[in-house]
Design a protein around this motif. Structure first.
Motif, mmCIF file in Angstrom:
data_model
loop_
_atom_site.group_PDB
_atom_site.id
_atom_site.type_symbol
_atom_site.label_atom_id
_atom_site.label_comp_id
_atom_site.label_asym_id
_atom_site.label_seq_id
_atom_site.Cartn_x
_atom_site.Cartn_y
_atom_site.Cartn_z
ATOM 1 N N ILE A 33 44.292 23.089 38.523
ATOM 2 C CA ILE A 33 43.876 24.194 37.651
ATOM 3 C C ILE A 33 43.487 23.607 36.297
ATOM 4 C CG2 ILE A 33 46.229 24.632 36.874
ATOM 5 C CD1 ILE A 33 45.541 27.645 37.020
ATOM 6 N N GLU A 34 42.468 24.197 35.645
ATOM 7 C CA GLU A 34 42.005 23.664 34.364
ATOM 8 C C GLU A 34 41.447 24.800 33.508
ATOM 9 O OE1 GLU A 34 40.996 20.616 31.539
ATOM 10 O OE2 GLU A 34 42.298 20.600 33.286
ATOM 11 N N PHE A 35 41.824 24.814 32.213
ATOM 12 C CA PHE A 35 41.283 25.766 31.256
ATOM 13 C C PHE A 35 39.991 25.246 30.644
ATOM 14 C CE2 PHE A 35 45.546 27.696 30.870
ATOM 15 C CZ PHE A 35 45.185 29.036 30.808
ATOM 16 N N HIS A 36 39.051 26.141 30.416
ATOM 17 C CA HIS A 36 37.845 25.857 29.642
ATOM 18 C C HIS A 36 38.290 25.654 28.188
ATOM 19 C CE1 HIS A 36 34.051 26.814 27.559
ATOM 20 N NE2 HIS A 36 33.458 26.481 28.696
ATOM 21 N N PRO A 37 37.599 24.827 27.410
ATOM 22 C CA PRO A 37 38.010 24.596 26.018
ATOM 23 C C PRO A 37 38.107 25.862 25.159
ATOM 24 C CG PRO A 37 36.415 22.949 26.676
ATOM 25 C CD PRO A 37 36.487 23.947 27.792
ATOM 26 N N ASP A 38 37.322 26.905 25.461
ATOM 27 C CA ASP A 38 37.407 28.125 24.659
ATOM 28 C C ASP A 38 38.572 29.027 25.075
ATOM 29 O OD1 ASP A 38 36.602 29.566 26.929
ATOM 30 O OD2 ASP A 38 34.623 30.057 26.129
ATOM 31 N N GLY A 39 39.260 28.660 26.160
ATOM 32 C CA GLY A 39 40.414 29.410 26.615
ATOM 33 C C GLY A 39 40.098 30.708 27.331
ATOM 34 N N LEU A 40 38.821 31.008 27.548
ATOM 35 C CA LEU A 40 38.434 32.275 28.171
ATOM 36 C C LEU A 40 38.051 32.137 29.633
ATOM 37 C CD1 LEU A 40 36.334 33.765 25.234
ATOM 38 C CD2 LEU A 40 38.728 34.209 25.817
ATOM 39 N N VAL A 41 38.010 30.905 30.109
ATOM 40 C CA VAL A 41 37.625 30.629 31.500
ATOM 41 C C VAL A 41 38.673 29.711 32.109
ATOM 42 C CG1 VAL A 41 35.859 29.556 32.964
ATOM 43 C CG2 VAL A 41 35.171 30.922 30.997
ATOM 44 N N LEU A 42 38.954 29.936 33.381
ATOM 45 C CA LEU A 42 39.932 29.150 34.113
ATOM 46 C C LEU A 42 39.300 28.726 35.430
ATOM 47 C CD1 LEU A 42 43.052 28.414 34.161
ATOM 48 C CD2 LEU A 42 43.308 30.458 35.548
ATOM 49 N N ALA A 43 39.424 27.452 35.785
ATOM 50 C CA ALA A 43 38.908 26.956 37.061
ATOM 51 C C ALA A 43 40.079 26.574 37.959
ATOM 52 C CB ALA A 43 38.003 25.746 36.840
ATOM 53 N N LEU A 44 40.022 27.015 39.211
ATOM 54 C CA LEU A 44 41.040 26.688 40.208
ATOM 55 C C LEU A 44 40.407 25.855 41.306
ATOM 56 C CD1 LEU A 44 42.643 30.197 40.883
ATOM 57 C CD2 LEU A 44 43.575 28.400 39.457
ATOM 58 N N GLY A 45 41.047 24.755 41.672
ATOM 59 C CA GLY A 45 40.625 23.961 42.825
ATOM 60 C C GLY A 45 41.543 24.267 43.989
ATOM 61 N N LEU A 46 40.965 24.497 45.155
ATOM 62 C CA LEU A 46 41.745 24.876 46.327
ATOM 63 C C LEU A 46 41.818 23.733 47.340
ATOM 64 C CD1 LEU A 46 40.333 28.478 46.866
ATOM 65 C CD2 LEU A 46 42.302 27.773 45.496
ATOM 66 N N LYS A 47 42.816 23.790 48.201
ATOM 67 C CA LYS A 47 42.964 22.770 49.248
ATOM 68 C C LYS A 47 41.826 22.813 50.257
ATOM 69 C CE LYS A 47 46.626 21.156 50.781
ATOM 70 N NZ LYS A 47 47.668 20.191 50.811
ATOM 71 N N THR A 48 41.050 23.896 50.271
ATOM 72 C CA THR A 48 39.911 24.035 51.186
ATOM 73 C C THR A 48 38.661 23.343 50.668
ATOM 74 O OG1 THR A 48 39.245 26.088 50.111
ATOM 75 C CG2 THR A 48 40.720 26.271 52.022
#
Length: 133
Positions: A33-48
């Motif tokens: 999981i990783e936050f965008h620098p502006d804190g308004l976006v979140l990226a999730l990486g899945l096992k798939t």
């Protein structure tokens, strides 16, 4: 704070009050999981091998990205200005750089047959380091 788990859930927490504000269920275990620098976006990486990009303001998926394979997403990292999202996958010989300003168009970077171990942007977000093994 955000927590993520291999049980396919992730959640927003208020650390000061010690409460869970909202909990979400994905269709597959979350590997990174990783936050965008502006804190308004979140990226999730899945096992798939898939990546989900969430808009935190409305807590909805803004974009679903398919990886080059179904291997587990190993690492996600945003450039310092949030222009790019880079991903690497377990035992895969490529990392993928997605442009957030060009409808998530991407470029693959890597060396055939050599798995990407780590990725990182420089302090200005102009260069990407890809460490292979």
């Amino acid at each position: 704070m955000v927590s993520a788990s291999y049980d396919s859930t992730w959640a927003f927490h208020n650390v000061q009050q010690g409460v869970c504000l909202a909990k979400f269920q994905e269709e597959a275990p979350i590997s990174t999981i990783e936050f965008h620098p502006d804190g308004l976006v979140l990226a999730l990486g899945l096992k798939t091998g898939a990546i989900k990009v969430y808009d935190i303001r409305d807590q909805k998926v803004a974009m679903e990205l398919k990886g080059p394979s179904s291997a587990e997403v190993k690492k996600l990292i945003f450039s310092n200005k949030g222009t790019y999202l880079t991903a690497s996958w377990k035992d895969l010989d490529v990392s993928r750089v997605y442009s957030l300003h060009k409808s998530f168009q991407f470029t693959d970077i890597g060396h055939a047959g050599i798995a990407v171990n780590d990725i990182a942007f420089d302090a200005f977000g102009g260069y990407l380091r890809s460490e292979e093994h």
